[in-house]
Design a protein around this motif. Structure first.
Motif, PDB file in Angstrom:
ATOM      1  N   VAL A  31      50.233  33.630  38.534  1.00 48.52           N
ATOM      2  CA  VAL A  31      48.962  33.764  39.249  1.00 48.52           C
ATOM      3  C   VAL A  31      48.024  34.692  38.498  1.00 48.52           C
ATOM      4  CG1 VAL A  31      49.980  33.285  41.508  1.00 48.52           C
ATOM      5  CG2 VAL A  31      49.828  35.636  40.705  1.00 48.52           C
ATOM      6  N   ASP A  32      46.721  34.539  38.776  1.00 44.73           N
ATOM      7  CA  ASP A  32      45.733  35.440  38.195  1.00 44.73           C
ATOM      8  C   ASP A  32      45.606  36.680  39.078  1.00 44.73           C
ATOM      9  OD1 ASP A  32      44.118  34.741  40.375  1.00 44.73           O
ATOM     10  OD2 ASP A  32      42.756  33.495  39.197  1.00 44.73           O
ATOM     11  N   ARG A  33      44.691  37.571  38.740  1.00 47.04           N
ATOM     12  CA  ARG A  33      44.562  38.819  39.496  1.00 47.04           C
ATOM     13  C   ARG A  33      44.119  38.618  40.939  1.00 47.04           C
ATOM     14  NH1 ARG A  33      40.120  42.111  36.318  1.00 47.04           N
ATOM     15  NH2 ARG A  33      41.542  41.551  34.701  1.00 47.04           N
ATOM     16  N   ASP A  34      43.548  37.449  41.256  1.00 46.38           N
ATOM     17  CA  ASP A  34      43.145  37.160  42.630  1.00 46.38           C
ATOM     18  C   ASP A  34      44.239  36.440  43.418  1.00 46.38           C
ATOM     19  OD1 ASP A  34      40.570  38.248  42.228  1.00 46.38           O
ATOM     20  OD2 ASP A  34      39.926  36.376  41.273  1.00 46.38           O
ATOM     21  N   GLY A  35      45.378  36.197  42.765  1.00 42.31           N
ATOM     22  CA  GLY A  35      46.485  35.517  43.440  1.00 42.31           C
ATOM     23  C   GLY A  35      46.412  34.004  43.382  1.00 42.31           C
ATOM     24  N   LYS A  36      45.474  33.469  42.611  1.00 40.04           N
ATOM     25  CA  LYS A  36      45.361  32.014  42.478  1.00 40.04           C
ATOM     26  C   LYS A  36      46.254  31.536  41.327  1.00 40.04           C
ATOM     27  CE  LYS A  36      40.651  31.964  44.125  1.00 40.04           C
ATOM     28  NZ  LYS A  36      39.250  31.708  43.798  1.00 40.04           N
ATOM     29  N   PRO A  37      46.897  30.372  41.473  1.00 42.10           N
ATOM     30  CA  PRO A  37      47.775  29.866  40.413  1.00 42.10           C
ATOM     31  C   PRO A  37      47.035  29.676  39.088  1.00 42.10           C
ATOM     32  CG  PRO A  37      48.061  28.590  42.414  1.00 42.10           C
ATOM     33  CD  PRO A  37      46.871  29.488  42.636  1.00 42.10           C
TER      34      PRO A  37
END
Length: 62
Positions: A48-54
């Motif tokens: 995931v990225d820093r925003d929690g998106k895959p």
């Protein structure tokens, strides 16, 4: 008969005698996963990225 393409592609791999890390790409969605093997155990998780998106890789490196 044509060979069916595998759904998951290994896009990166680090390994030693006792462990391995593989980054897998889902060819249908582009989502990246981390597969960790240590001795007789292992685990799989989505990256995931820093925003929690895959994390998604939209192109095929092969």
């Amino acid at each position: 008969m044509a060979k069916k393409e595998e759904r998951f592609q290994v896009v990166h791999e680090d390994k030693s005698l006792e462990s391995a890390n593989r980054v897998l790409r889902d060819r249908e969605t582009g989502v990246l996963y981390l597969f960790r093997i240590e001795g007789y155990g292992g685990g799989l998780t989505v990256l995931v990225d820093r925003d929690g998106k895959p994390l998604v890789q939209t192109y095929d490196k092969s």
